[in-house]
Design an enzyme around this catalytic site. Sequence first.
Site, mmCIF file in Angstrom:
data_model
loop_
_atom_site.group_PDB
_atom_site.id
_atom_site.type_symbol
_atom_site.label_atom_id
_atom_site.label_comp_id
_atom_site.label_asym_id
_atom_site.label_seq_id
_atom_site.Cartn_x
_atom_site.Cartn_y
_atom_site.Cartn_z
ATOM 1 C CD GLU A 78 -7.235 18.949 9.071
ATOM 2 O OE1 GLU A 78 -6.072 19.061 9.511
ATOM 3 O OE2 GLU A 78 -7.582 18.057 8.270
ATOM 4 C CB CYS A 120 -2.912 11.974 9.223
ATOM 5 S SG CYS A 120 -3.609 11.085 7.836
ATOM 6 C CB CYS A 136 -9.435 12.666 12.783
ATOM 7 S SG CYS A 136 -7.902 11.716 12.700
ATOM 8 C CB SER A 146 -11.701 13.397 -0.781
ATOM 9 O OG SER A 146 -10.626 12.755 -0.125
ATOM 10 C CB SER A 169 -12.934 9.682 3.168
ATOM 11 O OG SER A 169 -12.604 10.439 2.014
#
Length: 331
Positions: A129, A196, A99, A224, A268
């Site tokens: 991440e 984000c 991303c 998630s 997602s």
Amino acid sequence: MSGGNLVLAQPRGFCAGVRRAIGIVERALDVHGAPVYVRKEIVHNHHIVAELEKRGAVFVDSEEEVPHGAVCVFSAHGVSPAVRSAAAGRRLDVIDATCPLVSKVHQEAVRFARDGRTVLLVGHEGHEEVEGVLGEAPGRIVVVGTEDDVRRLRLPGDTPVAVLTQTTLSADETARVVAALRARFTDLVTPGDDICYASQNRQNAVKDLARDHDLVLIVGSRNSSNSLRMVEVAREHGAAAHLVPDERHLDAAWLKGVSSVGISAGASAPEVLVDGLVARLAGLGFDRVALQRGIAEDVVFSMPGRLADPVTGRVPRTPLAGEASPEPPPP
């Protein structure tokens, strides 16, 4: 069971980074044929992974599992320089689906480390991440997850530090950790808010749901991060809330005494899973459905040029099973 109201959050579900990552795998399969190898889950949703496997994607835990010279897609969560180096050593044909907002955090980590600052990364230890960002400057980055972690830091108060954050965190919780860091260090810089836009928008929508409804259900996989944060946000704002990977995980006992349910989905989670949950709830009497008034997202991240159609220059994609097309057809 008595009937009730359902309100669907706006926005919910896929963000621009997820659409881009899934589209990269789909287009890679179109261009190169199966198999296309994907390092880790392309996005954290088991339905998406299963659908892409049907099309010929092969998901692996490590680039070392990919045959020499094969096509390998890096997931949306990003990878460390060590992973890129190992992939180059195996002569893999790498397509990067990181991303762009995660790539920004990587670039900031490199810049601040080069400036001689200790990078304090607010995030969850072990998340993909976070692991990727840590690899940008080993020994110069410290993961801080909570205010207690801030108190436990063994750094002098005048240490030059820079604060970055994992992109999928709870904005409220992160603000508290960053405030504790500001109180602890006298020489602190931060490039701004790394969480984000999609995570923030979905959390804000969930706050509104929590104020107006007895129960909030978040569609998303258990791994998630942004979906789990949405559940936490709903609970913090007074609603009973649960994560629902799909309609099979709905417990009818949650509906006892409930007259209204708010539904959202992690960034997602595909809309087909929301549809399934709505249908299950309708069968239990919750058949009055409305859409929350909220902001409409129009962010689009460009795809790698190598995957574009050679004639139109576009990057077409075929929606996954049950998914609404993310873009209108070209004129």
